[in-house]
Structure formats: C-alpha cells, structure tokens
Design a protein around this motif. Structure first.
Motif, PDB file in Angstrom:
ATOM      1  N   GLU A  76       0.831  -1.205   0.000  1.00  0.00           N
ATOM      2  CA  GLU A  76       0.000   0.000   0.000  1.00  0.00           C
ATOM      3  C   GLU A  76       0.863   1.251   0.000  1.00  0.00           C
ATOM      4  O   GLU A  76       1.924   1.294   0.602  1.00  0.00           O
ATOM      5  CB  GLU A  76      -0.912   0.022   1.225  1.00  0.00           C
ATOM      6  N   VAL A  77       0.354   2.266  -0.678  1.00  0.00           N
ATOM      7  CA  VAL A  77       0.899   3.612  -0.574  1.00  0.00           C
ATOM      8  C   VAL A  77      -0.297   4.536  -0.361  1.00  0.00           C
ATOM      9  O   VAL A  77      -1.330   4.398  -1.010  1.00  0.00           O
ATOM     10  CB  VAL A  77       1.727   4.039  -1.809  1.00  0.00           C
ATOM     11  N   SER A  78      -0.159   5.441   0.600  1.00  0.00           N
ATOM     12  CA  SER A  78      -1.228   6.407   0.844  1.00  0.00           C
ATOM     13  C   SER A  78      -0.625   7.799   0.830  1.00  0.00           C
ATOM     14  O   SER A  78       0.575   7.971   1.014  1.00  0.00           O
ATOM     15  CB  SER A  78      -1.929   6.126   2.175  1.00  0.00           C
ATOM     16  N   TRP A  79      -1.470   8.788   0.593  1.00  0.00           N
ATOM     17  CA  TRP A  79      -0.992  10.164   0.541  1.00  0.00           C
ATOM     18  C   TRP A  79      -2.023  11.103   1.131  1.00  0.00           C
ATOM     19  O   TRP A  79      -3.201  10.804   1.184  1.00  0.00           O
ATOM     20  CB  TRP A  79      -0.628  10.573  -0.884  1.00  0.00           C
ATOM     21  N   THR A  80      -1.512  12.243   1.570  1.00  0.00           N
ATOM     22  CA  THR A  80      -2.365  13.279   2.126  1.00  0.00           C
ATOM     23  C   THR A  80      -1.820  14.635   1.679  1.00  0.00           C
ATOM     24  O   THR A  80      -0.621  14.777   1.415  1.00  0.00           O
ATOM     25  CB  THR A  80      -2.451  13.155   3.660  1.00  0.00           C
ATOM     26  N   LEU A  81      -2.697  15.596   1.615  1.00  0.00           N
ATOM     27  CA  LEU A  81      -2.338  16.930   1.138  1.00  0.00           C
ATOM     28  C   LEU A  81      -1.519  17.691   2.171  1.00  0.00           C
ATOM     29  O   LEU A  81      -1.866  17.740   3.345  1.00  0.00           O
ATOM     30  CB  LEU A  81      -3.612  17.715   0.823  1.00  0.00           C
TER      31      LEU A  81
END
Length: 153
Positions: A76-81
């Motif tokens: 998994e890879v997740s991102w946030t602003l």
C-alpha cells in the motif's frame, strides 16, 4: 477517509512490479494525463518519495500541490495533502493484493475536498474520473491490456 470514491482493477503483474510503476514519479506525466510536472521534494526510508510537488492541468482546473506519501512495502501507498491553492484536503491510496498467476488487484481510494463550494455528487463524479483514468494509465504503463475495472461510490 470519511466520504470517498473507490475503484479496483486487476493487472497481470506482481505487486512489486505494479508498485515500482507507482513509485516512479518521474514517469507520471507520461501515463497520468493531468500531471504535467512533478518534483520529489523528500525521500524516506527505502528511497521512495515521502513528499512530492505536482503541477496538475485538467482543463478548467490547474493547481500545484504537495502531497506527503506513506509506503507499506509493496502492499500500500497512501498520501495526504500538505498544501494546495484549490484543495482543502486530498487523501488517497493504492492498495495492492496479490492474486494467483502473478496478478495483482489494485484498489485506488480517493477523497477530495475543494475550497470552492461543490455538490457532493459532482465531487464524487470527478473523483471517479480521476481514479478510472489513473487505474487505466497504471495498467497500460505496467504493460497489461487485459482485465476490467470495478467501482464503488
């Protein structure tokens, strides 16, 4: 992610191969469509990007934003602003699940909140377009031309 849009696709490649394409930010302008410029600002453990600046041009919407990335191996890879002119928030993830025959189910989840007022239904439709284009581009970039996409609102 509270309200989000999600879609999945099966790709004929291993999770490691798919994640290598996702982690190759320099190639994003070649397969994502809306990403015109990209700059890795910071790298984290394992040499993968932890903060990235993207210049997006989707016709009526042109924005530059910085995203912070968190990697969990090839799962998994997740991102946030971090910052943006047009967005209040942007949270997303790719989750990769290995399947028989060296195939991978890729699930893309996205929740976007813009600074300008927008109906939830219109926002979800825009998220779906972004997700479907990204999954199709990812599949093509990996070199797989088979399979289908499954969406959830």
């Amino acid at each position: 992610m509270a309200e989000h849009t999600r879609s999945s696709i099966t790709i004929d490649a291993t999770p490691a191969t798919v994640m290598a394409v996702i982690a190759d930010f320099a190639a994003y302008p070649a397969w994502t469509g809306e990403v015109k410029e990209i700059e890795v600002l910071e790298t984290g453990e394992g040499g993968r990007a932890s903060q990235v600046r993207l210049l997006l041009d989707a016709g009526a919407i042109r924005d530059e934003h910085v995203l912070a990335y968190t990697w969990e191996g090839d799962r998994e890879v997740s991102w946030t602003l971090v910052r943006s002119q047009m967005l209040r928030s942007l949270d997303g993830s790719y989750t990769l699940a290995p399947l028989a025959g060296n195939r991978t189910e890729v699930t893309y989840q996205l929740a976007v909140d813009v600074k300008i007022p927008m109906l939830g239904m219109i926002k979800r439709k825009a998220e779906k377009v972004i997700i479907d284009r990204a999954l199709a581009g990812l599949k093509k970039r990996v070199g797989d031309t088979s399979g289908t996409t499954r969406s959830e609102g």
